[in-house]
Structure formats: structure tokens, C-alpha cells
Design a protein around this motif. Structure first.
Motif, PDB file in Angstrom:
ATOM      1  N   HIS A  80      -2.600  56.664  39.497  1.00  0.00           N
ATOM      2  CA  HIS A  80      -4.019  56.636  39.124  1.00  0.00           C
ATOM      3  C   HIS A  80      -4.590  55.247  38.866  1.00  0.00           C
ATOM      4  CE1 HIS A  80      -4.047  60.965  38.998  1.00  0.00           C
ATOM      5  NE2 HIS A  80      -3.071  60.999  38.140  1.00  0.00           N
ATOM      6  N   THR A 135      -9.616  49.478  32.308  1.00  0.00           N
ATOM      7  CA  THR A 135     -10.754  50.047  33.026  1.00  0.00           C
ATOM      8  C   THR A 135     -11.764  48.963  33.367  1.00  0.00           C
ATOM      9  OG1 THR A 135     -10.453  52.073  31.787  1.00  0.00           O
ATOM     10  CG2 THR A 135     -12.565  51.796  32.896  1.00  0.00           C
ATOM     11  N   ASN A 183     -14.680  52.084  37.727  1.00  0.00           N
ATOM     12  CA  ASN A 183     -14.001  53.358  37.487  1.00  0.00           C
ATOM     13  C   ASN A 183     -14.121  53.780  36.031  1.00  0.00           C
ATOM     14  OD1 ASN A 183     -12.118  51.665  36.221  1.00  0.00           O
ATOM     15  ND2 ASN A 183     -10.925  51.484  38.116  1.00  0.00           N
ATOM     16  N   ASP A 227     -13.166  57.488  35.221  1.00  0.00           N
ATOM     17  CA  ASP A 227     -11.981  57.902  35.947  1.00  0.00           C
ATOM     18  C   ASP A 227     -11.037  58.639  35.006  1.00  0.00           C
ATOM     19  OD1 ASP A 227      -9.677  58.183  37.389  1.00  0.00           O
ATOM     20  OD2 ASP A 227      -9.740  56.195  38.277  1.00  0.00           O
ATOM     21  N   ARG A 270      -7.247  57.709  35.445  1.00  0.00           N
ATOM     22  CA  ARG A 270      -6.880  56.450  34.792  1.00  0.00           C
ATOM     23  C   ARG A 270      -6.755  56.645  33.277  1.00  0.00           C
ATOM     24  NH1 ARG A 270      -7.226  50.945  36.111  1.00  0.00           N
ATOM     25  NH2 ARG A 270      -7.994  51.554  38.172  1.00  0.00           N
TER      26      ARG A 270
END
Length: 685
Positions: free
Chosen positions: A297, A352, A356, A359, A362
Motif C-alpha cells: 500500500h 502521507t 494520497n 488512502d 496506506r
């Protein structure tokens, strides 16, 4: 220091108003006013007004819920902060929110200056995540051994039939969850009837560490968990649980609104529930799973993380289960240090960025890394922070034997827990709040000190508190008999043939109607298997159906018997003739190989105390009292508590344990108790 409350203290305006409300509530709800209930309500009001902590032992039948809810409601009328009620069990939490408070408020509302707003707060994982439903998180779930509970509220487990099962069944459950999520106003798992398996629930929920947060989540305004917290911030009375209280006290996280007064019900469970909520567990499989998630990820390189996990695997391979009195060895500590550095680097690489920010994958990967980093740091600093470390392994179910046992070939798990939660509770709970702790089993004899000491209310710098025992409306010497089978051999491994013969004799004399409580699931199952061919009464055993179904059948059928373990010791409320005999197979001491109890006993002994009495005997006394408390649930109940452990009469600590029990009429004469049971069996209703 315990202080006796003077009876001639002038009644305050708050006390007078509280007692008027109590009388109105009792009359309106068709109950009967009791002196113990009045005294408890009076002292809770005084504690709130004075700010001094209060420990209240209120026996079964006292009506303690009303006795603390009414002072809290009266206080909330003038306070600018919510008041809290914390429970140990889901059952009591549901009872308070779904039954006690609505009935109470319906009765007393005309006497209040405004409506009372009530809110319920649970861990984030108890609510549907709308972002996950929209596909904002990957469809992943940890496999066995990865242990990614991420510090969520595990004190209220949801037992579902769930191990294995066809994928089509999982799919059906998820479809039903999605349909329900479109209709529910709260997103609370406990409102879903019938329930679903934990595996299915994980498809629609996230933990607090996995959550994107209100700043990033595009569905934050619609989030069920955020809405529950917002309602709590505006509420007068907030109902929560001990695990959430622990997270608030230990982690300093804003999982609860700011409050000034909290009542801790089922307070005898607080120390264990808090300890459980802050106990950590690390495995090599958990590290590899985090590395795989991070690679998938966040596209970072995880070679260092996997290498650190492999080195740790070699360092803990073959280690025996149990406590590490001196902590981890140098090689193991060095491996954890390497793992910490590799995890910190992975977190830095996976930060981060603006592209993203929403996300979920993540966030999920980073939450796993953060948990590993936290555990490494705790384990590396265990000695200076007085935390206990031990090794354990997952259990394997043996279908031939019918029970689980530790799998010595399984990978080792490293566990860590505080040696004591007293100091942190003193700082995080008792400092800045007025705390009322109550239970039917909070004192041993007339002594509150054992319970108070474990919660941080004894010692230098401890805040002042008052202990109060309001008794019970029951006439225990006339309603109940305590029978100790003094002639039986001292318990060993398993249940002895002599104890099984005694059990048969007791149930036969009573004609059934027995709640039989055992120290282990295996003991309960073996006893049930032994009794079924010997007796002409139905015998139910825990695990054969849901707990609710078993208890209902036991209550509905006066001659049926129910065999089970610790969850029955505290969870059965069956007034009337259906429960006229409670059998306890042995004194519920903690397991001799329990690492945390062993460490606490040694710490007491090293400081000059009696570790066995302070830890093991105190633990047993409270649980023994909880088990015996299943017998008398109303003023019309009569029955026998039979303890098949001769040590309760023959060992010196027996008097200490008996002091925690209700004051039943006591005997060791089996002929006398057989006659009592025969008369009770003949009179059953």
C-alpha cells in the motif's frame, strides 16, 4: 483511609432533592424503598458535593443502579460537563441504556427542570465505517497470529459462531450488513439482530488506529462513531465501559468527553479490565504482515523490516512459555532494538503526502507499523517502567479430548503488561474527577483496602476516600446455606471421583435446579458427561448453545441443571426455584502459571507483604463471592451454595475467603445439607 460516615450529618439540599427523586422513582416503578438504597444515594450525593472518592459495596437486591443514577442525574442539571457511568459488561451497559435509564427518566422527568440527554460511547470498532463500505479501505483481515486488535475495546466480546465457515456465508453476512448500514441511525453493532461473525464485521469496521480521522475522511460528518462522540459531548449522562475508561486514563486520548464525576459499576472488574485493555502482544508473523501491507500500500522497501523479524524469530525460537522474571535477554533486546529502528524507518518512508491523503490502504499499513513501534519501545523500557514480559503460544483445539491446550510447536508470542495499574489510574482517573466505585463484591469482610490498593487509593500521595457497605435486603442466614464438603480430598488435576460422587448426591437430593460452576471449560464438560448417565434430569453445558438460550432454558425448567465456567459466575440472574443449588467445584485461585499474577505476588513479597494473600487469595475471594451470589436473587429465594473444595474449611486462608461471602448459615454436615435440598426440591415452584 476509610472513614465512617456520621449519621447525624446535616442533610444538604442536594441530598434532600436526590432522596425525593428516589422515592418518586421507586414508587413510580412499582418497587419497594430500601434503607440501603437510600443510604447509598445519600453518600453518592455527598461524594459528588465534596469531591471525595467513594467505594460502595451494595449487595444483590439493593437497587444500586437507581441509587447512583439519580444523584448523577441531579448533578447533571447544574454541571457544564457530562457525568459518566462505566460498566465492565455489555449486558449491564445495555441494561442501563435500554431499560434502567428510560424507565427512571419517564418516572422522574416531571420533577426535573429540563429533559436529560443520555449517550452511549463505545470503541470505534463497534461502529460501521461508512468509508470502508464505500471501498475506502482494502479488503484485508489479519490472519491467525497477527494480533492486530490495535488497542480497541476487547472487554465486550461478541461471541459468534465463526471459526471457518464457507465464504458464501460470509458473503451473505456482509450483504446483510450493508443493507442494515443503509437503515441504521447509530451504526452500533449491538443493534444488529441477529448478529454476525467477527470476520464479517471486520469487513465493515475499522479500529481507531486504522481510521483516517475527521480531518481526512470525506465521510467524517456522516461517521457513526464521530456522531456518537458528538452526542456524548452534549449529553448529561454518558454510559461507557471500563476499557474506554482505561484508554482515556492510560493513553490520554480524547475517546471520552470531559467529565467531572464517574460511577464505576462492577468495580471489582476494573483492575483486570484496565490491565487487559493495555496488555500488548507481539509476534514475528505480525511484523511480516505489517511489512507485506506496507509494501503493498505504500510501495516502500521492507527488506530491513523482514530481516529484523527473521532475526527476532531466531532469538525467541524454542523459548518456553511463561514469565521472564529478569526480562528479555540481551540478544532478544538487541533484536527488538533493530526491529524498532526498521519500523521507524518504514514509517518515515511511508508518510502521507497530498496525493494520497485519503488512502485507506496506506493508513492501514501505517497503523500496523505504529503498533509494532509502540510495542518495541514498551518492551525495551519494560524494566524501568515496571512492566511484566512473558512468552505464550496460541492454543490448539484437540477434537479427541474436546478442549484446547497450548501448542508448544507454535511460534512464540511476546506479551507485555503493567505490573500494577494503580499509579496510572491514580493519575488518569482519580486526579481531577470524583469517582464512585460500586459492586456487590467490593470488600472482603469489612475491608475495602484490598480493592482500593489495586486501584491506586492506598499509599503515599493517594487521594482520600470513604468506604461504605450498605448491605443487602436479603436475610442470608435464613435464605441460604453454605455447605463445604470438608471430607473430600484436596483438589488436584481434574475432578476427583469423590467430588463427582458428591456432585451427584447433591443434585439428586435437590431434584435438579443446580447451577454448577467450574474452574475450566474442560472440567465443566467432563462433569456434565459424567452426570448425564447417572441422573434423570436435563443437564445443559456452556458451549452447547448461546449463553442467553442456556440461561433461559435453565430458568424456565425448574429441574434442569446448567454447568459452566467463569462467564456464568457473574452473568446469571435466575430468581426462584430454578436455581436452588449452586455448586462451586474449587476455590477460583488464578492459575499457578499465570505470569502477571505471579509477578504481582513476587512484587508484594519483595516489599515485605504476603504475595499469596494480597494477590491470589484476594482474586479468589472476590470471584468466590460472585459465584455464591448467583443463589439468592430475590427475597423469596432459598437454597444451598455447595463448595466441593475442602480447603475452604481446612486451610488457614479459608476464613479470609469466607469473609467475602454472604453470611449464609454454614455447615460441613452432608446429611444436614441433603435434608435441606430434599425439602427445597419438594417445594420448588
Amino acid at each position: 483511609m476509610v472513614e465512617k460516615v456520621a449519621a447525624d450529618v446535616v442533610e444538604s439540599v442536594g441530598e434532600k432533592f436526590t432522596l425525593e427523586l428516589l422515592d418518586k422513582a421507586v414508587a413510580g416503578m412499582g418497587g419497594q424503598s430500601r434503607s440501603g438504597q437510600h443510604e447509598m444515594a445519600r453518600q453518592v450525593t455527598r461524594a459528588i458535593e465534596s469531591g471525595e472518592h467513594l467505594l460502595v459495596q451494595a449487595g444483590t437486591g439493593t437497587g444500586k443502579s437507581l441509587a447512583y443514577l439519580i444523584p448523577l442525574i441531579a448533578h447533571s442539571m447544574d454541571s457544564d460537563k457530562p457525568t459518566l457511568v462505566s460498566t465492565a459488561t455489555l449486558a449491564l451497559q445495555t441494561q442501563i441504556v435500554g431499560r434502567d435509564l428510560p424507565r427512571l427518566l419517564e418516572t422522574i422527568s416531571p420533577a426535573l427542570e429540563r429533559p436529560v440527554n443520555v449517550a452511549l460511547v463505545k470503541g470505534r470498532a463497534n461502529y460501521v465505517c461508512l468509508q470502508k463500505l464505500e471501498g475506502g479501505f482494502p479488503s484485508e483481515e489479519p490472519s491467525e497470529g497477527q494480533l492486530f486488535s490495535l488497542g480497541e475495546d476487547t472487554s465486550v466480546p461478541h461471541f459468534a459462531a465463526a471459526v471457518g465457515g464457507p465464504s458464501s456465508q460470509l458473503g451473505k453476512e456482509v450483504v446483510r450488513l450493508r443493507e442494515w448500514a443503509e437503515k441504521t441511525a447509530t451504526g452500533d453493532r449491538d443493534e444488529l439482530m441477529p448478529g454476525v461473525t467477527d470476520r464479517a464485521w471486520r469487513q465493515v469496521s475499522v479500529t481507531s488506529m486504522e481510521c483516517l480521522g475527521a480531518q481526512k475522511c470525506p465521510l467524517a460528518e456522516e461517521c457513526f462513531s464521530e456522531q456518537a462522540r458528538a452526542r456524548a459531548a452534549e449529553a448529561d449522562v454518558v454510559v461507557t465501559n471500563h476499557a474506554m475508561l482505561a484508554v482515556s486514563a492510560f493513553e490520554g486520548l480524547a475517546v471520552l468527553p470531559e467529565y467531572d464525576v464517574v460511577v464505576v459499576d462492577e468495580a471489582h472488574e476494573l483492575q483486570d479490565r484496565v490491565t487487559g485493555a493495555v496488555t500488548g502482544q507481539l509476534s514475528v508473523a505480525m511484523v511480516h504482515a505489517a511489512a507485506s501491507s506496507a509494501r503493498k500500500h505504500t510501495a516502500i522497501t521492507v527488506d530491513a523490516l523482514n530481516a529484523a523479524a527473521d532475526r527476532l524469530d531466531m532469538a525467541i525460537a524454542g523459548v518456553p512459555n511463561g514469565l521472564l522474571p529478569n526480562g528479555l535477554n540481551d540478544e532478544q533486546l538487541d533484536c527488538l532494538d533493530q526491529l524498532r529502528d526498521a519500523t521507524r524507518a518504514a514509517l518515515s518512508d511511508s508518510k502521507t503526502d497530498s496525493s494520497n491523503a485519503v488512502d485507506g490502504g496506506r493508513q492501514l499499513a501505517r497503523s500496523r507499523l505504529m503498533l509494532i513501534l509502540e510495542l518495541c519501545e514498551r518492551m525495551l523500557a519494560a524494566k524501568e517502567n515496571r512492566e511484566v514480559v512473558w512468552f505464550s503460544r496460541n492454543s490448539t483445539f484437540d477434537p479427541q479430548q474436546g478442549y484446547s491446550h497450548p501448542d508448544e510447536t507454535a511460534p512464540a508470542l511476546i506479551n507485555i503488561a503493567p505490573l500494577s495499574v494503580a499509579g496510572r489510574l491514580r493519575e488518569g482517573l482519580f486526579a481531577g474527577h470524583t469517582v464512585v466505585l460500586t459492586s456487590a463484591t467490593l470488600a472482603i469482610g469489612s475491608a475495602f483496602e484490598p480493592a482500593a490498593g489495586g486501584l491506586g487509593l492506598i499509599g503515599d500521595g493517594a487521594p482520600s476516600w470513604t468506604g461504605l457497605d450498605v448491605g443487602s435486603p436479603f436475610d442470608y442466614p435464613k435464605q441460604g446455606v453454605l455447605y463445604v464438603a470438608k471430607h473430600l480430598p484436596k483438589p488436584g488435576r481434574g475432578t476427583s471421583p469423590e467430588a463427582l460422587d458428591e456432585l451427584e448426591d447433591l443434585i439428586r437430593a435437590s431434584g435438579g435446579g443446580a447451577l454448577c460452576l467450574f474452574s475450566s471449560r474442560r472440567a465443566a464438560e467432563e462433569a456434565a458427561d459424567a452426570m448425564r448417565p447417572r441422573l434423570d434430569v436435563d443437564i445443559l453445558c456452556q458451549g452447547e448453545s448461546t449463553m442467553a438460550a442456556l440461561v433461559k432454558q435453565f430458568a424456565d425448567e425448574p429441574d434442569t441443571c446448567l454447568f459452566g465456567t467463569m462467564s456464568l459466575w457473574q452473568g446469571v440472574d435466575v430468581p426462584g426455584g430454578s436455581c436452588r443449588l449452586v455448586v462451586i467445584d474449587r476455590i477460583p485461585f488464578p492459575r499457578p502459571d499465570d505470569p502477571l499474577m505471579t509477578a504481582r505476588s513476587r512484587a508484594v513479597a519483595q516489599s515485605g507483604g504476603n504475595g499469596f494473600m494480597a494477590v491470589s487469595a484476594t482474586h479468589a475471594a472476590i470471584r468466590l463471592a460472585q459465584g455464591a451470589g448467583r443463589l439468592i436473587r430475590s427475597t423469596g429465594d432459598k437454597g444451598v451454595v455447595a463448595v466441593l473444595d475442602s480447603r475452604l474449611s481446612t486451610e488457614r486462608y479459608g476464613g479470609f475467603l469466607r469473609a467475602a461471602l454472604p453470611p449464609f448459615w454454614a455447615t460441613t454436615d452432608r446429611n444436614v445439607v441433603r435434608g435441606v435440598l430434599e425439602r427445597l426440591g419438594a417445594k420448588k415452584t
